[in-house]
Scaffold this motif. Sequence first.
Motif, PDB file in Angstrom:
ATOM      1  N   GLU A 185      19.018  22.224  -2.451  1.00 36.17           N
ATOM      2  CA  GLU A 185      20.313  21.589  -2.718  1.00 36.17           C
ATOM      3  C   GLU A 185      21.447  22.365  -2.052  1.00 36.17           C
ATOM      4  OE1 GLU A 185      20.372  21.466  -6.950  1.00 36.17           O
ATOM      5  OE2 GLU A 185      19.292  19.543  -7.074  1.00 36.17           O
ATOM      6  N   GLU A 187      21.115  24.195   0.597  1.00 31.90           N
ATOM      7  CA  GLU A 187      20.954  23.975   2.029  1.00 31.90           C
ATOM      8  C   GLU A 187      21.525  22.620   2.430  1.00 31.90           C
ATOM      9  OE1 GLU A 187      17.321  24.091   5.321  1.00 31.90           O
ATOM     10  OE2 GLU A 187      17.017  24.847   3.295  1.00 31.90           O
ATOM     11  N   ARG A 188      21.254  21.589   1.592  1.00 28.33           N
ATOM     12  CA  ARG A 188      21.802  20.255   1.854  1.00 28.33           C
ATOM     13  C   ARG A 188      23.325  20.301   1.886  1.00 28.33           C
ATOM     14  NH1 ARG A 188      21.669  16.814  -3.256  1.00 28.33           N
ATOM     15  NH2 ARG A 188      23.295  18.364  -3.634  1.00 28.33           N
ATOM     16  N   ASP A 189      23.925  20.952   0.889  1.00 24.35           N
ATOM     17  CA  ASP A 189      25.385  21.036   0.814  1.00 24.35           C
ATOM     18  C   ASP A 189      25.952  21.804   2.002  1.00 24.35           C
ATOM     19  OD1 ASP A 189      25.198  19.677  -1.555  1.00 24.35           O
ATOM     20  OD2 ASP A 189      25.398  21.461  -2.823  1.00 24.35           O
ATOM     21  N   TYR A 191      24.739  21.996   5.124  1.00 23.29           N
ATOM     22  CA  TYR A 191      24.757  21.162   6.325  1.00 23.29           C
ATOM     23  C   TYR A 191      25.734  19.994   6.188  1.00 23.29           C
ATOM     24  CZ  TYR A 191      20.782  23.721   8.188  1.00 23.29           C
ATOM     25  OH  TYR A 191      19.986  24.706   8.692  1.00 23.29           O
TER      26      TYR A 191
END
Length: 249
Positions: A185, A187-189, A191
């Motif tokens: 999560e 990492e998603r935020d 990028y």
Amino acid sequence: MASRTDLLAWLNDLLQINYTKIEQCGTGGAYCQVLDSIYGDVPMTRVKMNAKHEYEYIANFKVLQNIFKAHKIDKPVLVDKLVKCKMQDNLEFLQWIKRFWDQNYGGQGYDPVARRKGAPTDTPATIAPLSSGNRAGGLTAGNRSGGKTPIGGHRSGSAQPHNEALVLHLQNQVKELSGHLEGLEKERDFYFEKLREIEILVQQQSEVLEAEQKEDATLKLIQAILYSTEDGFEVPDPNSAAADEEETF
């Protein structure tokens, strides 16, 4: 070419760490500190030696790229490959790092622990896989042992330690997966924020060009990529959505 065993022995001795696999170098921290042993000017407070998620690895490699740029080191750093923690990619890069160190290290004393200021260095390359074999094996063993109930009723008592161990094992897996999910999560935020920054910059530049009645083909292409959707997915029309809300009783 130095062998994997020799490289790990050299790296562990130089940095006072305990790497067991070449893949662990994919976190980027060790590469940064090897160069710090040469130049002594790496901002080690920005290097996360116990990085566990890909976005943290990328941040470490950003530090490494800045070192290369500052010291005019002409060597491409294939970050997208190295952060996947694959053995071959990191082996080749570590071999290059070792040759570079041999050529440039001046023999000065180096205290790696002091330079890290005692920061933890445990760096697992990847999350441990689920032990499906143990889980299935444990359940099967329980089923097989239940063919007949022994006289005296000892069956349930003997199964209790096994059940407790199984529950503990599953709880540990849930905890491990929860930590992994939290990392994904983040990492998603990470990028998403990068894409959002690019979108704002493109938007601002497009508005400037539009005011000057100019166009930029590259900016239009970037916008097309940013706003493209997967096949079969349509971006809802906001006017249509508003109309639907008005008609809802």
